[in-house]
Write a protein that holds these residues in place. Sequence first.
Motif, PDB file in Angstrom:
ATOM      1  N   TRP A   6       0.787  -1.071   0.004  1.00 59.01           N
ATOM      2  CA  TRP A   6      -0.064  -0.009   0.236  1.00 59.01           C
ATOM      3  C   TRP A   6       0.764   1.257  -0.205  1.00 59.01           C
ATOM      4  O   TRP A   6       1.680   1.324   0.867  1.00 59.01           O
ATOM      5  CB  TRP A   6      -0.928  -0.030   1.268  1.00 59.01           C
ATOM      6  CG  TRP A   6      -1.672   1.230   1.374  1.00 59.01           C
ATOM      7  CD1 TRP A   6      -1.393   2.160   2.043  1.00 59.01           C
ATOM      8  CD2 TRP A   6      -3.062   1.501   0.531  1.00 59.01           C
ATOM      9  NE1 TRP A   6      -2.637   3.250   1.792  1.00 59.01           N
ATOM     10  CE2 TRP A   6      -3.282   2.681   0.803  1.00 59.01           C
ATOM     11  CE3 TRP A   6      -3.489   0.682  -0.368  1.00 59.01           C
ATOM     12  CZ2 TRP A   6      -4.608   3.191   0.381  1.00 59.01           C
ATOM     13  CZ3 TRP A   6      -4.630   1.323  -0.947  1.00 59.01           C
ATOM     14  CH2 TRP A   6      -5.161   2.765  -0.570  1.00 59.01           C
ATOM     15  N   ARG A   8       1.154   4.815   1.021  1.00 56.72           N
ATOM     16  CA  ARG A   8       0.660   5.913   1.607  1.00 56.72           C
ATOM     17  C   ARG A   8       0.929   7.142   1.134  1.00 56.72           C
ATOM     18  O   ARG A   8       0.093   7.919   1.555  1.00 56.72           O
ATOM     19  CB  ARG A   8       1.668   5.816   2.936  1.00 56.72           C
ATOM     20  CG  ARG A   8       1.438   4.455   3.885  1.00 56.72           C
ATOM     21  CD  ARG A   8       2.348   4.515   4.901  1.00 56.72           C
ATOM     22  NE  ARG A   8       2.121   3.337   5.870  1.00 56.72           N
ATOM     23  CZ  ARG A   8       3.079   2.755   6.476  1.00 56.72           C
ATOM     24  NH1 ARG A   8       4.241   3.338   6.687  1.00 56.72           N
ATOM     25  NH2 ARG A   8       2.735   1.626   7.425  1.00 56.72           N
ATOM     26  N   GLN A  11      -1.930   6.926  -1.866  1.00 56.16           N
ATOM     27  CA  GLN A  11      -3.037   6.296  -1.499  1.00 56.16           C
ATOM     28  C   GLN A  11      -3.531   5.145  -2.663  1.00 56.16           C
ATOM     29  O   GLN A  11      -4.590   5.155  -2.963  1.00 56.16           O
ATOM     30  CB  GLN A  11      -4.279   7.256  -1.250  1.00 56.16           C
ATOM     31  CG  GLN A  11      -4.042   7.937  -0.020  1.00 56.16           C
ATOM     32  CD  GLN A  11      -3.852   7.223   1.364  1.00 56.16           C
ATOM     33  OE1 GLN A  11      -4.726   6.577   1.481  1.00 56.16           O
ATOM     34  NE2 GLN A  11      -2.965   7.490   2.283  1.00 56.16           N
ATOM     35  N   TYR A  32       3.823  10.319   6.469  1.00 53.50           N
ATOM     36  CA  TYR A  32       2.911   9.620   5.864  1.00 53.50           C
ATOM     37  C   TYR A  32       1.997   8.643   6.842  1.00 53.50           C
ATOM     38  O   TYR A  32       0.733   8.311   6.345  1.00 53.50           O
ATOM     39  CB  TYR A  32       3.479   8.324   4.566  1.00 53.50           C
ATOM     40  CG  TYR A  32       4.213   8.976   3.718  1.00 53.50           C
ATOM     41  CD1 TYR A  32       3.868   9.898   2.833  1.00 53.50           C
ATOM     42  CD2 TYR A  32       5.767   8.533   3.700  1.00 53.50           C
ATOM     43  CE1 TYR A  32       4.638  10.448   1.948  1.00 53.50           C
ATOM     44  CE2 TYR A  32       6.701   8.893   2.859  1.00 53.50           C
ATOM     45  CZ  TYR A  32       5.739   9.838   1.886  1.00 53.50           C
ATOM     46  OH  TYR A  32       6.824  10.428   0.869  1.00 53.50           O
ATOM     47  N   GLY A  33       2.247   8.792   8.070  1.00 56.03           N
ATOM     48  CA  GLY A  33       1.279   8.300   8.977  1.00 56.03           C
ATOM     49  C   GLY A  33       0.440   9.200   9.466  1.00 56.03           C
ATOM     50  O   GLY A  33       0.126  10.092   9.002  1.00 56.03           O
ATOM     51  N   ARG A  41       7.154   4.778   3.134  1.00 59.66           N
ATOM     52  CA  ARG A  41       6.021   5.245   2.190  1.00 59.66           C
ATOM     53  C   ARG A  41       5.286   4.011   1.919  1.00 59.66           C
ATOM     54  O   ARG A  41       4.184   4.022   1.717  1.00 59.66           O
ATOM     55  CB  ARG A  41       6.574   5.575   0.905  1.00 59.66           C
ATOM     56  CG  ARG A  41       5.922   5.875  -0.313  1.00 59.66           C
ATOM     57  CD  ARG A  41       6.611   6.421  -1.422  1.00 59.66           C
ATOM     58  NE  ARG A  41       5.549   6.946  -2.584  1.00 59.66           N
ATOM     59  CZ  ARG A  41       5.846   7.053  -3.768  1.00 59.66           C
ATOM     60  NH1 ARG A  41       7.134   7.888  -3.857  1.00 59.66           N
ATOM     61  NH2 ARG A  41       5.034   7.355  -4.721  1.00 59.66           N
ATOM     62  N   GLU A  43       3.771   0.205   2.799  1.00 60.80           N
ATOM     63  CA  GLU A  43       3.139  -0.551   3.983  1.00 60.80           C
ATOM     64  C   GLU A  43       2.658  -1.955   3.430  1.00 60.80           C
ATOM     65  O   GLU A  43       2.064  -2.216   2.275  1.00 60.80           O
ATOM     66  CB  GLU A  43       1.890   0.037   4.488  1.00 60.80           C
ATOM     67  CG  GLU A  43       1.374  -0.565   5.657  1.00 60.80           C
ATOM     68  CD  GLU A  43      -0.002  -0.081   5.937  1.00 60.80           C
ATOM     69  OE1 GLU A  43      -0.955  -0.660   6.901  1.00 60.80           O
ATOM     70  OE2 GLU A  43       0.037   1.246   5.738  1.00 60.80           O
ATOM     71  N   ASP A  50       6.503  -1.720   7.525  1.00 65.29           N
ATOM     72  CA  ASP A  50       6.970  -0.981   6.588  1.00 65.29           C
ATOM     73  C   ASP A  50       7.754  -1.972   5.700  1.00 65.29           C
ATOM     74  O   ASP A  50       8.568  -2.795   5.829  1.00 65.29           O
ATOM     75  CB  ASP A  50       8.050   0.108   7.273  1.00 65.29           C
ATOM     76  CG  ASP A  50       7.342   1.181   7.744  1.00 65.29           C
ATOM     77  OD1 ASP A  50       6.083   1.252   7.709  1.00 65.29           O
ATOM     78  OD2 ASP A  50       8.041   1.773   8.568  1.00 65.29           O
ATOM     79  N   ARG A 113      -8.090   4.530   8.438  1.00 65.43           N
ATOM     80  CA  ARG A 113      -7.529   4.514   9.739  1.00 65.43           C
ATOM     81  C   ARG A 113      -8.165   4.782  10.882  1.00 65.43           C
ATOM     82  O   ARG A 113      -8.943   5.413  11.097  1.00 65.43           O
ATOM     83  CB  ARG A 113      -6.230   5.669   9.547  1.00 65.43           C
ATOM     84  CG  ARG A 113      -5.600   5.736   8.295  1.00 65.43           C
ATOM     85  CD  ARG A 113      -4.560   4.645   8.273  1.00 65.43           C
ATOM     86  NE  ARG A 113      -3.872   4.681   7.137  1.00 65.43           N
ATOM     87  CZ  ARG A 113      -2.826   3.740   6.669  1.00 65.43           C
ATOM     88  NH1 ARG A 113      -2.444   2.951   7.703  1.00 65.43           N
ATOM     89  NH2 ARG A 113      -2.207   4.046   5.539  1.00 65.43           N
TER      90      ARG A 113
END
Length: 448
Positions: A6, A8, A11, A32-33, A41, A43, A50, A113
């Motif tokens: 993914w 981040r 998106q 990015y969190g 970056r 995930e 990571d 999230r």
Amino acid sequence: MSDRAWDRKTQQLVKHLHKEAGLETGLARGPYGVAGKVCGRYECRYCGQDLVARNLSPTSPRRAHFSHQSGEDCPTSRGRRSRTDLEDQLVVELRDALVRAWPGVPVDVVLVRGPEAGDEGAPAAAGQPAAIVVRGADQTVVVKHVPTLPGVARIRARQRAVRAQFGSGAAHVWFLAKDPMQFARCRTLQVKPRGRDKAVHTTIAPPAEQLAVISASGGVYWLDGQQVHVPYGVHDFVHTPEKGEDWDFRDWRRDRPKDWRISHPLPAPDATRWGLAPLSLHQLTRTKATLSLREAHEVMQALEDVQRARWRRRRTDARELHASRQAPPTPPPPAPASAPSPPRPAVPQAPSDTPATAQREKPSPPPPPAWIGAPGADTQPTAPQTASTPPSADRDGQPGGLSIPPLPQHPPLSPPPPLPAALPDRAEPGKRRGLRTVLRQLLRGKQE
């Protein structure tokens, strides 16, 4: 190694890393969190750790791939990874359909999230199904397309996370794959909305997970190819007889006491079962930048209008049945009267001059033949005294008043010839007795 990550920053879901992807090499750390937390970056889509992008240089002899920062393999089981791949595929397919239906409308695939119940220490988006976010002018719709719903605690946590991330007015919608076992569990419902054709709606028994979505003001629908099933509440009940009503019908209306009522646009929590109104995906996406349920709600409103008329009709039948049973029995119709026989014509009576001649005299019997009496008798028998003979006749036969003429004289009848002395009873032996033989014997006896 990991095949799916993914991104981040964009998106976006990266299915397979290749050298022409235009991505950054390594961790590519950045804010990015959540809440500006600095993290990598990329995930891992399965475990949330990571990832490091390796061998993205065009001159690298090895294949580009992702690997975990720890250098170990992904700890997620193979079954969970297959389930996550299927969920992502369903989301991407629905996203592409919405993009075609709403050209120019931003339709993004995101990971919601938020803390997950029972996932202490795990990243926020680990294992969560991706969501489709449609940011319209009036409302933001967050759509999730999954084969099955997670547990009740997870559903409630994700709904809270949707409102926290996209605002309290965001609509949270779950699209489920059609489950043959759930759809075949309940009987169908024959409906005929006012102004529409007769239709057959599938009914289902909702489990606790689907009830949890409805109780949190969310929407749950079923997507089967290009057809969407929108639920409404079906409340089964039995009509309570009121005074002057009988509901025990013996004919084709024997199921009239069993009825149902509708609750919509969302099924009420106490619904016996859910009815599903069919709707095409084109009808659902007809309004731009929002999931329009207008046509489905029109069908539900028409069903509510029909149910009132249906109740009135059934209660009218119950009152008529009661009245027919209380009415006195109808007497049998009278038998048809037979046609009267025609009168017999009267026989005309001859007029009479005097009362003495009102009765007709009976004719006197004829005198007996002379040969019946003694031989040689030539005396004339006296006429019998009739009612016309006056009682004053003297002993000598002379009438005292009226004179009665004597009867006419007839010559005496000659006696018949004597019969033969005897006739042979039977013919001589060897001869047949015929008519000629009998006549010959009669002549012979006459001559003798």
